[in-house]
Scaffold this motif. Structure first.
Motif, PDB file in Angstrom:
ATOM      1  N   PRO A   3       0.839  -1.208   0.000  1.00  0.00           N
ATOM      2  CA  PRO A   3       0.000   0.000   0.000  1.00  0.00           C
ATOM      3  C   PRO A   3       0.868   1.251   0.000  1.00  0.00           C
ATOM      4  O   PRO A   3       1.930   1.288   0.613  1.00  0.00           O
ATOM      5  CB  PRO A   3      -0.793  -0.118   1.299  1.00  0.00           C
ATOM      6  N   THR A   4       0.400   2.288  -0.680  1.00  0.00           N
ATOM      7  CA  THR A   4       1.202   3.506  -0.817  1.00  0.00           C
ATOM      8  C   THR A   4       0.698   4.672   0.023  1.00  0.00           C
ATOM      9  O   THR A   4       1.440   5.621   0.225  1.00  0.00           O
ATOM     10  CB  THR A   4       1.260   3.947  -2.287  1.00  0.00           C
ATOM     11  N   SER A   5      -0.526   4.634   0.502  1.00  0.00           N
ATOM     12  CA  SER A   5      -1.037   5.762   1.275  1.00  0.00           C
ATOM     13  C   SER A   5      -0.938   5.471   2.775  1.00  0.00           C
ATOM     14  O   SER A   5      -0.789   4.336   3.205  1.00  0.00           O
ATOM     15  CB  SER A   5      -2.481   6.075   0.878  1.00  0.00           C
ATOM     16  N   ALA A   6      -1.045   6.515   3.553  1.00  0.00           N
ATOM     17  CA  ALA A   6      -0.963   6.404   5.008  1.00  0.00           C
ATOM     18  C   ALA A   6      -2.128   5.576   5.536  1.00  0.00           C
ATOM     19  O   ALA A   6      -3.224   5.583   4.962  1.00  0.00           O
ATOM     20  CB  ALA A   6      -0.963   7.793   5.619  1.00  0.00           C
ATOM     21  N   PRO A   7      -1.919   4.878   6.657  1.00  0.00           N
ATOM     22  CA  PRO A   7      -2.979   4.018   7.200  1.00  0.00           C
ATOM     23  C   PRO A   7      -4.338   4.690   7.384  1.00  0.00           C
ATOM     24  O   PRO A   7      -5.354   4.097   6.986  1.00  0.00           O
ATOM     25  CB  PRO A   7      -2.395   3.539   8.540  1.00  0.00           C
ATOM     26  N   PRO A   8      -4.437   5.918   7.947  1.00  0.00           N
ATOM     27  CA  PRO A   8      -5.791   6.484   8.115  1.00  0.00           C
ATOM     28  C   PRO A   8      -6.520   6.672   6.787  1.00  0.00           C
ATOM     29  O   PRO A   8      -7.727   6.439   6.695  1.00  0.00           O
ATOM     30  CB  PRO A   8      -5.555   7.831   8.792  1.00  0.00           C
ATOM     31  N   LEU A   9      -5.789   7.066   5.757  1.00  0.00           N
ATOM     32  CA  LEU A   9      -6.399   7.253   4.448  1.00  0.00           C
ATOM     33  C   LEU A   9      -6.788   5.913   3.831  1.00  0.00           C
ATOM     34  O   LEU A   9      -7.865   5.784   3.243  1.00  0.00           O
ATOM     35  CB  LEU A   9      -5.448   8.019   3.523  1.00  0.00           C
ATOM     36  N   ARG A  10      -5.942   4.902   3.968  1.00  0.00           N
ATOM     37  CA  ARG A  10      -6.284   3.566   3.449  1.00  0.00           C
ATOM     38  C   ARG A  10      -7.531   3.031   4.132  1.00  0.00           C
ATOM     39  O   ARG A  10      -8.402   2.443   3.490  1.00  0.00           O
ATOM     40  CB  ARG A  10      -5.119   2.599   3.641  1.00  0.00           C
ATOM     41  N   ILE A  11      -7.602   3.224   5.441  1.00  0.00           N
ATOM     42  CA  ILE A  11      -8.761   2.746   6.186  1.00  0.00           C
ATOM     43  C   ILE A  11     -10.024   3.458   5.683  1.00  0.00           C
ATOM     44  O   ILE A  11     -11.036   2.816   5.385  1.00  0.00           O
ATOM     45  CB  ILE A  11      -8.572   2.982   7.697  1.00  0.00           C
ATOM     46  N   LEU A  12      -9.949   4.762   5.573  1.00  0.00           N
ATOM     47  CA  LEU A  12     -11.117   5.528   5.137  1.00  0.00           C
ATOM     48  C   LEU A  12     -11.485   5.216   3.686  1.00  0.00           C
ATOM     49  O   LEU A  12     -12.669   5.090   3.354  1.00  0.00           O
ATOM     50  CB  LEU A  12     -10.866   7.026   5.328  1.00  0.00           C
ATOM     51  N   ASP A  13     -10.489   5.064   2.820  1.00  0.00           N
ATOM     52  CA  ASP A  13     -10.767   4.673   1.430  1.00  0.00           C
ATOM     53  C   ASP A  13     -11.479   3.329   1.372  1.00  0.00           C
ATOM     54  O   ASP A  13     -12.444   3.148   0.623  1.00  0.00           O
ATOM     55  CB  ASP A  13      -9.468   4.591   0.616  1.00  0.00           C
ATOM     56  N   THR A  14     -10.992   2.384   2.154  1.00  0.00           N
ATOM     57  CA  THR A  14     -11.592   1.052   2.180  1.00  0.00           C
ATOM     58  C   THR A  14     -13.002   1.100   2.744  1.00  0.00           C
ATOM     59  O   THR A  14     -13.933   0.510   2.177  1.00  0.00           O
ATOM     60  CB  THR A  14     -10.709   0.089   3.006  1.00  0.00           C
ATOM     61  N   ALA A  15     -13.184   1.815   3.843  1.00  0.00           N
ATOM     62  CA  ALA A  15     -14.512   1.945   4.437  1.00  0.00           C
ATOM     63  C   ALA A  15     -15.463   2.629   3.456  1.00  0.00           C
ATOM     64  O   ALA A  15     -16.627   2.215   3.322  1.00  0.00           O
ATOM     65  CB  ALA A  15     -14.431   2.727   5.745  1.00  0.00           C
ATOM     66  N   ASN A  16     -14.981   3.639   2.781  1.00  0.00           N
ATOM     67  CA  ASN A  16     -15.810   4.354   1.809  1.00  0.00           C
ATOM     68  C   ASN A  16     -16.326   3.392   0.744  1.00  0.00           C
ATOM     69  O   ASN A  16     -17.519   3.384   0.418  1.00  0.00           O
ATOM     70  CB  ASN A  16     -14.988   5.493   1.184  1.00  0.00           C
ATOM     71  N   LEU A  24     -23.446  -0.500   6.007  1.00  0.00           N
ATOM     72  CA  LEU A  24     -22.716  -0.350   7.263  1.00  0.00           C
ATOM     73  C   LEU A  24     -22.568  -1.654   8.031  1.00  0.00           C
ATOM     74  O   LEU A  24     -21.850  -1.698   9.025  1.00  0.00           O
ATOM     75  CB  LEU A  24     -23.406   0.697   8.141  1.00  0.00           C
ATOM     76  N   ARG A  25     -23.187  -2.713   7.554  1.00  0.00           N
ATOM     77  CA  ARG A  25     -23.062  -4.012   8.223  1.00  0.00           C
ATOM     78  C   ARG A  25     -21.676  -4.633   8.035  1.00  0.00           C
ATOM     79  O   ARG A  25     -21.321  -5.584   8.711  1.00  0.00           O
ATOM     80  CB  ARG A  25     -24.145  -4.955   7.727  1.00  0.00           C
ATOM     81  N   VAL A  26     -20.886  -4.097   7.105  1.00  0.00           N
ATOM     82  CA  VAL A  26     -19.526  -4.606   6.885  1.00  0.00           C
ATOM     83  C   VAL A  26     -18.755  -4.485   8.194  1.00  0.00           C
ATOM     84  O   VAL A  26     -18.758  -3.440   8.836  1.00  0.00           O
ATOM     85  CB  VAL A  26     -18.810  -3.824   5.766  1.00  0.00           C
ATOM     86  N   GLY A  27     -18.096  -5.545   8.570  1.00  0.00           N
ATOM     87  CA  GLY A  27     -17.383  -5.578   9.845  1.00  0.00           C
ATOM     88  C   GLY A  27     -16.025  -4.903   9.808  1.00  0.00           C
ATOM     89  O   GLY A  27     -15.387  -4.787   8.753  1.00  0.00           O
ATOM     90  N   ILE A  28     -15.588  -4.497  10.972  1.00  0.00           N
ATOM     91  CA  ILE A  28     -14.289  -3.836  11.125  1.00  0.00           C
ATOM     92  C   ILE A  28     -13.151  -4.755  10.709  1.00  0.00           C
ATOM     93  O   ILE A  28     -12.176  -4.305  10.101  1.00  0.00           O
ATOM     94  CB  ILE A  28     -14.102  -3.373  12.591  1.00  0.00           C
ATOM     95  N   ASP A  29     -13.240  -6.042  11.026  1.00  0.00           N
ATOM     96  CA  ASP A  29     -12.159  -6.963  10.649  1.00  0.00           C
ATOM     97  C   ASP A  29     -11.945  -6.970   9.137  1.00  0.00           C
ATOM     98  O   ASP A  29     -10.806  -7.029   8.664  1.00  0.00           O
ATOM     99  CB  ASP A  29     -12.453  -8.380  11.154  1.00  0.00           C
ATOM    100  N   ARG A  30     -13.020  -6.884   8.383  1.00  0.00           N
ATOM    101  CA  ARG A  30     -12.883  -6.847   6.922  1.00  0.00           C
ATOM    102  C   ARG A  30     -12.254  -5.533   6.472  1.00  0.00           C
ATOM    103  O   ARG A  30     -11.404  -5.518   5.581  1.00  0.00           O
ATOM    104  CB  ARG A  30     -14.245  -7.043   6.258  1.00  0.00           C
ATOM    105  N   VAL A  31     -12.670  -4.415   7.068  1.00  0.00           N
ATOM    106  CA  VAL A  31     -12.068  -3.121   6.729  1.00  0.00           C
ATOM    107  C   VAL A  31     -10.577  -3.153   7.028  1.00  0.00           C
ATOM    108  O   VAL A  31      -9.760  -2.708   6.208  1.00  0.00           O
ATOM    109  CB  VAL A  31     -12.766  -1.965   7.492  1.00  0.00           C
ATOM    110  N   ILE A  32     -10.209  -3.701   8.178  1.00  0.00           N
ATOM    111  CA  ILE A  32      -8.794  -3.804   8.557  1.00  0.00           C
ATOM    112  C   ILE A  32      -8.030  -4.652   7.550  1.00  0.00           C
ATOM    113  O   ILE A  32      -6.966  -4.254   7.072  1.00  0.00           O
ATOM    114  CB  ILE A  32      -8.663  -4.365   9.988  1.00  0.00           C
TER     115      ILE A  32
END
Length: 187
Positions: A3-16, A24-32
């Motif tokens: 991955p090339t972006s910082a963790p907070p941005l990757r997390i938010l991109d993935t969650a988005n 919103l039922r997608v679990g945190i483990d999958r986002v991680i």
């Protein structure tokens, strides 16, 4: 590939991506897992799923409102009054790849939506109302405050209908209906 972006941005991109496509039922483990961050890193940036959902909704709000106003303004410059261009912009959105309705209407359908996220949805609704009020006032319609509620019902109804439509033609019919109703309001 790393991955090339910082963790907070990757997390938010993935969650988005996941929250908008699947809800919103997608679990945190999958986002991680899909954002390629350690669990500790995730929780350092987003102490809870509620914090991540609120950040996702804030991002969707900023991006969608910026896009919506820019497109309405561009089409108004080409074709006329902003109020009547709303349906054209909805038609573009409904026909776009990956259209999954309004992130805000979808979020409200989640009975477990935390107060912090409900506040973001409320702020989105307020800003959309203010934007539509400006469009209504621009064409000189009175009483503008009452009419903007009609416009919101037309827009929200078209979005929900387009999202639940079985095909693109039905989604476009929802936008066409919104266009006819908005044109009547503008007279």
């Amino acid at each position: 590939m790393a991955p090339t972006s910082a963790p907070p941005l990757r997390i938010l991109d993935t969650a988005n991506r996941l929250f908008y496509e699947e809800g919103l039922r997608v679990g945190i483990d999958r986002v991680i897992a899909e954002s390629h961050v350690a669990k500790a890193s995730f929780y350092r940036h987003y102490p809870s799923k509620d914090d991540l959902v609120a950040a996702y909704l804030r991002r969707r709000h900023e991006e969608w409102m910026r896009w919506f106003v820019r497109r309405v303004d561009a089409l108004a410059n080409e074709r006329g009054p902003r109020l009547e261009r709303i349906a054209d912009v909805l038609r573009e959105w409904f026909g776009s790849d990956g259209f999954h309705g309004s992130a805000f209407i979808n979020a409200l359908a989640d009975a477990s939506l935390a107060p912090v996220a409900r506040d973001v949805v409320r702020r989105h609704d307020d800003e959309l109302r203010e934007t539509l009020l400006a469009f209504v006032e621009h064409v000189g319609l009175e009483p503008a405050e009452e009419l903007v509620e009609d416009v919101l019902v037309v827009v929200d109804g078209a979005v929900v209908r387009a999202q639940h439509a079985a095909d693109r033609d039905a989604a476009m019919a929802a936008a066409d209906t919104a266009g006819r109703l908005l044109a009547r309001l503008a007279r």
